[in-house]
Design a protein around this motif. Structure first.
Motif, mmCIF file in Angstrom:
data_model
loop_
_atom_site.group_PDB
_atom_site.id
_atom_site.type_symbol
_atom_site.label_atom_id
_atom_site.label_comp_id
_atom_site.label_asym_id
_atom_site.label_seq_id
_atom_site.Cartn_x
_atom_site.Cartn_y
_atom_site.Cartn_z
ATOM 1 N N UNK A 216 0.936 -1.146 -0.022
ATOM 2 C CA UNK A 216 -0.028 0.074 0.087
ATOM 3 C C UNK A 216 0.855 1.334 0.107
ATOM 4 N N UNK A 217 1.936 1.334 0.920
ATOM 5 C CA UNK A 217 2.950 2.495 0.690
ATOM 6 C C UNK A 217 3.341 2.746 -0.653
ATOM 7 N N UNK A 218 3.853 1.540 -1.304
ATOM 8 C CA UNK A 218 4.398 1.560 -2.530
ATOM 9 C C UNK A 218 3.635 2.202 -3.621
ATOM 10 N N UNK A 219 2.298 1.665 -3.638
ATOM 11 C CA UNK A 219 1.296 2.311 -4.609
ATOM 12 C C UNK A 219 1.070 3.711 -4.323
ATOM 13 N N UNK A 220 0.784 4.005 -2.928
ATOM 14 C CA UNK A 220 0.766 5.651 -2.480
ATOM 15 C C UNK A 220 1.829 6.411 -3.140
ATOM 16 N N UNK A 221 3.214 5.978 -3.075
ATOM 17 C CA UNK A 221 4.118 6.577 -3.542
ATOM 18 C C UNK A 221 4.031 6.677 -5.294
ATOM 19 N N UNK A 222 3.723 5.579 -5.882
ATOM 20 C CA UNK A 222 3.446 5.644 -7.404
ATOM 21 C C UNK A 222 2.249 6.828 -7.530
ATOM 22 N N UNK A 223 1.396 6.960 -6.897
ATOM 23 C CA UNK A 223 0.213 7.855 -7.127
ATOM 24 C C UNK A 223 0.917 9.225 -7.064
#
Length: 267
Positions: free
Chosen positions: A191-198
């Motif tokens: 979830x943190x990785x996807x937040x960074x991608x956003x």
């Protein structure tokens, strides 16, 4: 002649972290056969998107002695929902659109999945539908891509058969694959990785790095660059801080684009 039955923990424990992900599945018969393949090999977690319903009578008709698995089948809206909270996604596709070192073979799959299972990571096995397979947008969610070997004269494979082949290979190697490398580095949650991608995509739109006419052309490759590495929480925190500070300074200097105004109003 079959050998002794494996211990319960060996046959099902590590498999609970392995998910079958079906993108835009269209036929209830396929979903029924996939349910049966999962029961045969001891896997139980499945997500799917598409027009099929798990309650379709044909799903139950073809899910012989495996209808109980439906309680673990989750229908989601799109590819984002399929891959949400997966620590690593492996896409099954004969197409390899980028030369980025993400291609693996079927022989490599059990050891790879075993490493992640040993580290208690969620592994998603992503399959496309028979008509179109996985497009680039779906493959950009994958850290690895696997082309199942077929005869060159007929490369199209039935979806349920493809799922069975992959699950059978993992089941056949069993716990021997799980114990290969239990010392994987600690990684940030998915979830943190996807937040960074956003946040990264928003920033790239702000500085006009992505072509507004075809933003996915570069973005899909950039997303894979991020997903193919196990970032620590500290690393992602630093990178998000860098983006936040750069964005704030650009906006304070009056750098505003149409994208920023319409999608991401300045605080």
């Amino acid at each position: 002649m079959s050998g002794p039955a494996p211990a319960a923990e060996e046959s099902t424990g590590w498999k609970n972290g392995v998910w079958v992900l079906l993108n835009n599945i269209e036929g209830p018969v396929n979903l029924g056969f996939i349910s049966r393949a999962m029961a045969n090999t001891g896997f139980a977690q499945l997500r799917f998107c598409g027009p099929v319903s798990a309650d379709d009578p044909d799903v139950l008709r073809y899910a012989v002695h495996s209808g109980h698995l439906r309680e673990n089948f989750t229908r989601v809206e799109d590819i984002g929902g399929l891959c949400r909270a997966m620590d690593v996604v492996i896409g099954m596709s004969p197409r390899q659109p980028w030369s980025d070192g993400c291609d693996i073979t079927l022989d490599q799959l059990p050891a790879l999945v075993g490493q992640y299972a040993a580290a208690h990571k969620r592994v998603g096995l992503l399959f496309g539908n028979e008509a179109h397979g996985l497009d680039n947008a779906a493959l950009s969610h994958c850290r690895y891509r696997l082309a199942l070997p077929t005869d060159s004269g007929y490369t199209s494979m039935n979806l349920a058969q493809a799922v069975l082949i992959v699950l059978w290979e993992l089941h056949r190697h069993g716990a021997s694959g799980v114990g290969i490398d239990p010392s994987m580095p600690a990684a940030a949650p998915a979830s943190m990785r996807e937040q960074f991608l956003e946040k990264l995509r928003q920033y790239l739109e702000l500085i006009d790095y992505l072509d507004p006419q075809n933003p996915d052309h570069l973005w899909q490759e950039l997303a894979i660059m991020i997903r193919k590495r196990d970032w620590s929480e500290r690393e992602l925190t630093l990178l998000m801080g860098l983006i936040h500070t750069s964005r704030k300074r650009l906006l304070s200097a009056g750098h505003k684009t149409t994208t920023e105004n319409s999608r991401h109003p300045a605080p």
